[in-house]
Design an enzyme around this catalytic site. Structure first.
Site, PDB file in Angstrom:
ATOM      1  N   LYS A 287     -85.294  25.629 -70.011  1.00 51.00           N
ATOM      2  CA  LYS A 287     -84.031  25.112 -69.491  1.00 51.00           C
ATOM      3  C   LYS A 287     -84.358  24.160 -68.343  1.00 51.00           C
ATOM      4  O   LYS A 287     -84.910  24.558 -67.324  1.00 51.00           O
ATOM      5  CB  LYS A 287     -83.132  26.243 -69.002  1.00 51.00           C
ATOM      6  CG  LYS A 287     -81.779  25.755 -68.500  1.00 51.00           C
ATOM      7  CD  LYS A 287     -80.894  26.916 -68.079  1.00 51.00           C
ATOM      8  CE  LYS A 287     -79.541  26.450 -67.578  1.00 51.00           C
ATOM      9  NZ  LYS A 287     -78.681  27.565 -67.157  1.00 51.00           N
TER      10      LYS A 287
ATOM     11  N   ARG B 100     -70.343  22.676 -65.848  1.00 53.99           N
ATOM     12  CA  ARG B 100     -70.115  23.274 -64.533  1.00 53.99           C
ATOM     13  C   ARG B 100     -68.665  23.123 -64.103  1.00 53.99           C
ATOM     14  O   ARG B 100     -68.138  23.974 -63.377  1.00 53.99           O
ATOM     15  CB  ARG B 100     -71.076  22.666 -63.512  1.00 53.99           C
ATOM     16  CG  ARG B 100     -72.518  23.111 -63.753  1.00 53.99           C
ATOM     17  CD  ARG B 100     -73.514  22.445 -62.843  1.00 53.99           C
ATOM     18  NE  ARG B 100     -74.871  22.897 -63.150  1.00 53.99           N
ATOM     19  CZ  ARG B 100     -75.975  22.309 -62.716  1.00 53.99           C
ATOM     20  NH1 ARG B 100     -75.884  21.237 -61.937  1.00 53.99           N
ATOM     21  NH2 ARG B 100     -77.166  22.778 -63.055  1.00 53.99           N
TER      22      ARG B 100
ATOM     23  N   LYS C 290     -80.683  23.065 -58.538  1.00 53.06           N
ATOM     24  CA  LYS C 290     -81.363  24.204 -59.151  1.00 53.06           C
ATOM     25  C   LYS C 290     -82.814  23.890 -59.511  1.00 53.06           C
ATOM     26  O   LYS C 290     -83.397  24.521 -60.393  1.00 53.06           O
ATOM     27  CB  LYS C 290     -80.589  24.659 -60.391  1.00 53.06           C
ATOM     28  CG  LYS C 290     -79.145  25.046 -60.092  1.00 53.06           C
ATOM     29  CD  LYS C 290     -78.458  25.672 -61.297  1.00 53.06           C
ATOM     30  CE  LYS C 290     -77.036  26.115 -60.950  1.00 53.06           C
ATOM     31  NZ  LYS C 290     -76.379  26.875 -62.042  1.00 53.06           N
TER      32      LYS C 290
ATOM     33  N   GLU D 165     -93.781  28.700 -70.528  1.00 51.47           N
ATOM     34  CA  GLU D 165     -92.555  29.494 -70.350  1.00 51.47           C
ATOM     35  C   GLU D 165     -92.230  30.282 -71.624  1.00 51.47           C
ATOM     36  O   GLU D 165     -91.916  31.480 -71.562  1.00 51.47           O
ATOM     37  CB  GLU D 165     -91.387  28.578 -69.990  1.00 51.47           C
ATOM     38  CG  GLU D 165     -91.383  28.065 -68.567  1.00 51.47           C
ATOM     39  CD  GLU D 165     -90.862  29.096 -67.576  1.00 51.47           C
ATOM     40  OE1 GLU D 165     -90.622  30.256 -67.970  1.00 51.47           O
ATOM     41  OE2 GLU D 165     -90.698  28.740 -66.395  1.00 51.47           O
TER      42      GLU D 165
ATOM     43  N   LYS E  77     -82.814  23.678 -73.653  1.00 53.66           N
ATOM     44  CA  LYS E  77     -81.567  23.167 -73.101  1.00 53.66           C
ATOM     45  C   LYS E  77     -81.887  22.159 -72.004  1.00 53.66           C
ATOM     46  O   LYS E  77     -82.693  22.479 -71.126  1.00 53.66           O
ATOM     47  CB  LYS E  77     -80.738  24.326 -72.527  1.00 53.66           C
ATOM     48  CG  LYS E  77     -79.390  23.928 -71.958  1.00 53.66           C
ATOM     49  CD  LYS E  77     -78.642  25.149 -71.427  1.00 53.66           C
ATOM     50  CE  LYS E  77     -77.284  24.743 -70.841  1.00 53.66           C
ATOM     51  NZ  LYS E  77     -76.538  25.910 -70.303  1.00 53.66           N
TER      52      LYS E  77
ATOM     53  N   SER F 113     -72.865  20.109 -72.652  1.00 57.47           N
ATOM     54  CA  SER F 113     -71.570  19.479 -72.387  1.00 57.47           C
ATOM     55  C   SER F 113     -71.673  17.974 -72.194  1.00 57.47           C
ATOM     56  O   SER F 113     -70.815  17.212 -72.650  1.00 57.47           O
ATOM     57  CB  SER F 113     -70.939  20.114 -71.143  1.00 57.47           C
ATOM     58  OG  SER F 113     -71.794  19.975 -70.004  1.00 57.47           O
TER      59      SER F 113
ATOM     60  N   TYR G 233     -70.405  22.372 -79.228  1.00 59.70           N
ATOM     61  CA  TYR G 233     -68.948  22.399 -79.127  1.00 59.70           C
ATOM     62  C   TYR G 233     -68.294  21.756 -80.353  1.00 59.70           C
ATOM     63  O   TYR G 233     -67.088  21.901 -80.552  1.00 59.70           O
ATOM     64  CB  TYR G 233     -68.517  21.676 -77.845  1.00 59.70           C
ATOM     65  CG  TYR G 233     -69.150  22.273 -76.616  1.00 59.70           C
ATOM     66  CD1 TYR G 233     -68.661  23.451 -76.054  1.00 59.70           C
ATOM     67  CD2 TYR G 233     -70.286  21.700 -76.035  1.00 59.70           C
ATOM     68  CE1 TYR G 233     -69.261  24.018 -74.939  1.00 59.70           C
ATOM     69  CE2 TYR G 233     -70.895  22.270 -74.927  1.00 59.70           C
ATOM     70  CZ  TYR G 233     -70.381  23.427 -74.392  1.00 59.70           C
ATOM     71  OH  TYR G 233     -70.992  24.003 -73.290  1.00 59.70           O
TER      72      TYR G 233
END
Length: 349
Positions: A217, A227, A240, A256, A271, A297, A336
């Site tokens: 991610k 968000r 972040k 990872e 992502k 998004s 979506y």
């Protein structure tokens, strides 16, 4: 008139007779007709590739539009049950609900995340009762629940505390699984959280609950509309980058994913999606495990905006974008567009 001239297409000027090429292989032969293109197609999008993200809210209104995601709404629990029923009718295997938590329920340590009667847990129970056959993938992270918008506990000097955060994520994951979640999807990117969550689930007789790890991610600029949808854009303090991955790194994604699989992840995810197709391909080729991508998004918003402005054929680029995930090796996509794509595939069949 020579034989060559008689065969020349109308309106095509040539300097002289066209020499017939001596080509034993002509790749265009397989493209000459729809039936042939269908026959030799290497990859295809099916309804079984779709996971539908939903945004939940705890309000009386059934729907509340997400401003920067045209066609996407926050929905209450009753409406979520209806949408789950719709997904099942369309053959979509799973939904992935996310929550918009009201401000008065957020605090610095994300206490509401471990409440067994929080919005997500109540929604999972209701959806499972209404549509028991639908798969439910629930996010395990603290950012919707913290007053500072981060995925972990934040110190006064702005550091994210890894190990105490993992302890809370374990409690959150158990609460979600006990409510009926089929898959826990830790999205926080804390070190060691997969192994800790696996042990916590197993210790509570929840060994059949799967873990879909957000293994790679990235600290991406494509998350803005999401968000907004969960209400963290206005609360997020800083960024972040100390826990989400640097967009310039590819080898790190391999490390990872390897750690997460060693710790007990059943599936892994990348992502965002389209900007990181190379990462999806590398993970699939390296580990040969179920691999997913999240068409986030920002990707959705860009395509819809371009379609609504007439700059792109939205229907065409929607399908082409999903096909790119399959070609990169993904077994499925969180998107979506899921219900629209499912309806199109149903009509085509």
């Amino acid at each position: 008139m020579t034989r060559m001239e008689r065969g020349k297409p109308a309106g095509v000027a040539t300097a002289g007779p066209v020499e017939k090429l001596d080509l034993p292989t002509r790749l265009r032969r397989n493209r000459k007709a729809l039936w042939s293109r269908n026959l030799v197609r290497e990859h295809a999008v099916t309804v079984n590739d779709l996971i539908w993200p939903l945004f939940l809210m705890d309000r009386q209104e059934s729907r509340w539009p997400v401003e920067h995601m045209p066609g996407v709404d926050r929905i209450n629990i009753d409406e979520a049950c209806r949408e789950a029923e719709r997904a099942a009718r369309l053959g979509i295997p799973a939904i992935a609900p996310f929550t918009y938590i009201e401000r008065d329920l957020r605090d610095p340590v994300g206490s509401e995340a471990v409440n067994e009667n929080n919005l997500m847990c109540r929604a999972v129970r209701a959806i499972k009762k209404a549509v028991p056959e639908i798969g439910i993938i629930t996010d395990s992270a603290l950012d919707p629940y913290t007053s500072h918008g981060h995925d972990g506990l934040l110190t006064d000097d702005g550091r994210i505390l890894n190990d105490p955060t993992v302890s809370i994520l374990c409690r959150q994951s158990v609460a979600l699984a006990e409510a009926g979640a089929d898959v826990i999807a830790p999205s926080d990117m804390m070190d060691g959280r997969i192994g800790a969550i696996r042990r916590a689930l197993d210790a509570n007789n929840l060994e059949d609950v799967q873990i879909l790890s957000y293994a790679a991610k990235y600290a991406s600029g494509f998350y803005g509309p999401f968000r907004d949808a969960i209400g963290t854009n206005q609360t997020l303090i800083g960024d972040k980058r100390t826990y989400q991955m640097d967009p310039g790194n590819g080898d790190e994604a391999i490390r990872e994913a390897a750690l997460d699989l060693e710790e007990g992840a059943d599936m892994i995810m990348v992502k965002p999606g389209m900007p990181y197709l190379d990462i999806a391909r590398r993970l699939k080729e390296t580990f040969q495990v179920p691999t997913f991508a999240y068409q986030v998004s920002g990707e959705y918003a860009m395509l819809v905006a371009a379609g609504r402005n007439g700059w792109l054929d939205l229907d065409r680029v929607m399908m082409e974008s999903l096909l790119s995930f399959k070609r990169a090796g993904c077994d499925g996509v969180l998107t979506y567009f899921a219900p629209v794509v499912a309806e199109r595939l149903q009509t085509a069949s």
